[in-house]
Design a protein around this motif. Sequence first.
Motif, short mmCIF file in Angstrom:
data_model
loop_
_atom_site.label_atom_id
_atom_site.label_comp_id
_atom_site.label_asym_id
_atom_site.label_seq_id
_atom_site.Cartn_x
_atom_site.Cartn_y
_atom_site.Cartn_z
N GLY A 78 0.70 -1.20 0.09
CA GLY A 78 0.10 0.14 -0.03
C GLY A 78 1.02 1.13 -0.07
N ALA A 79 2.08 0.98 0.22
CA ALA A 79 2.96 2.41 0.48
C ALA A 79 2.89 3.07 -1.06
N ARG A 80 3.16 4.34 -1.07
CA ARG A 80 3.00 5.19 -2.34
C ARG A 80 4.62 5.36 -2.56
N PHE A 81 5.15 5.25 -3.73
CA PHE A 81 6.49 5.51 -4.06
C PHE A 81 6.54 6.40 -5.49
N ARG A 82 8.06 6.61 -5.43
CA ARG A 82 8.64 7.24 -6.61
C ARG A 82 9.75 6.27 -6.91
N LEU A 83 9.72 5.88 -8.29
CA LEU A 83 10.77 4.97 -8.64
C LEU A 83 11.49 5.69 -9.94
N ARG A 84 12.95 6.05 -9.69
CA ARG A 84 13.54 6.54 -10.76
C ARG A 84 14.28 5.55 -11.58
N ALA A 85 14.12 5.50 -12.92
CA ALA A 85 15.02 4.44 -13.76
C ALA A 85 15.23 5.37 -14.99
N GLY A 86 16.71 5.25 -15.07
CA GLY A 86 17.12 6.19 -16.19
C GLY A 86 16.90 7.52 -15.73
N ASN A 87 16.37 8.11 -17.07
CA ASN A 87 15.95 9.59 -16.93
C ASN A 87 14.44 9.76 -16.83
N HIS A 88 14.04 8.43 -16.36
CA HIS A 88 12.27 8.51 -16.20
C HIS A 88 11.75 8.25 -14.67
N THR A 89 10.74 8.70 -14.32
CA THR A 89 10.20 8.55 -12.91
C THR A 89 8.73 8.21 -12.93
N PHE A 90 8.62 6.97 -12.11
CA PHE A 90 7.29 6.34 -12.01
C PHE A 90 6.82 6.81 -10.87
N GLY A 128 3.69 5.37 -8.01
CA GLY A 128 2.29 4.62 -7.90
C GLY A 128 2.43 4.04 -6.50
N SER A 129 1.98 2.86 -6.19
CA SER A 129 2.07 2.08 -5.02
C SER A 129 2.38 0.64 -4.98
N ALA A 130 2.74 0.24 -3.79
CA ALA A 130 3.07 -1.19 -3.76
C ALA A 130 1.72 -2.17 -3.67
N VAL A 131 1.51 -3.25 -4.63
CA VAL A 131 0.35 -3.81 -4.42
C VAL A 131 0.31 -5.01 -3.58
N LEU A 132 1.81 -5.52 -3.54
CA LEU A 132 2.00 -7.06 -3.04
C LEU A 132 3.56 -7.09 -2.68
N VAL A 133 3.79 -7.65 -1.28
CA VAL A 133 5.05 -7.57 -0.80
C VAL A 133 5.26 -9.00 -0.22
N GLU A 134 6.32 -9.59 -0.82
CA GLU A 134 6.57 -11.06 -0.29
C GLU A 134 7.96 -11.00 0.26
N CYS A 168 12.54 -8.35 0.14
CA CYS A 168 11.39 -8.70 -0.11
C CYS A 168 11.29 -8.27 -1.71
N ARG A 169 10.26 -8.97 -2.23
CA ARG A 169 10.17 -9.05 -3.77
C ARG A 169 8.48 -8.05 -3.56
N VAL A 170 8.69 -7.05 -4.28
CA VAL A 170 7.59 -6.02 -4.25
C VAL A 170 7.03 -5.82 -5.68
N GLU A 171 5.74 -6.12 -6.03
CA GLU A 171 4.87 -5.70 -7.05
C GLU A 171 4.37 -4.44 -6.86
N VAL A 172 4.70 -3.58 -7.68
CA VAL A 172 4.27 -2.23 -7.93
C VAL A 172 3.21 -1.88 -8.92
N GLU A 173 2.11 -1.13 -8.78
CA GLU A 173 1.40 -0.51 -9.68
C GLU A 173 1.67 0.96 -10.02
N PHE A 174 1.86 1.00 -11.31
CA PHE A 174 2.04 2.56 -11.75
C PHE A 174 0.83 3.36 -12.02
N SER A 175 1.12 4.68 -11.61
CA SER A 175 -0.03 5.72 -11.63
C SER A 175 -0.57 5.63 -13.20
N PRO A 176 -1.70 5.94 -13.57
CA PRO A 176 -2.00 5.86 -14.78
C PRO A 176 -1.42 7.13 -15.57
#
Length: 103
Positions: free
Chosen positions: A44-56, A58-64, A70-78
């Motif tokens: 459920g945590a909101r995040f900012r992910l910086r990859a290369g010159n791009h920023t995504f 969204g939120s963490a939807v599944l944490v294992e 941990c392995r984290v599945e994230v959903e990007f903002s539309p």
Amino acid sequence: MGTSRYLCSELVFLEAAETRAVVNLEEIWTTGAVLECETPVEAGARFRLRAGNHTFWGSAVLVEPHAFGCRVEVEFSPMTPWKPEEYSPHHLLDPATLGAGGK
């Protein structure tokens, strides 16, 4: 592009609540990604992910959790979907191409 998931391996920067860490991007698709983290991230945590010159965003939807983090599945903002023409990890593999040629 649809919902095809691509395998990849690239170090990216994650900021979520109190977490600020370099994490490994393992999978990516239009609306999300899978990350491997040494630092815990809450579902459920909101995040900012910086990859290369791009920023995504969204939120963490599944944490294992596992022994090494941990392995984290994230959903990007539309508003910040993944578009390969804007950001493409250096190591990117479309699993649909495996075995396509046969023997």
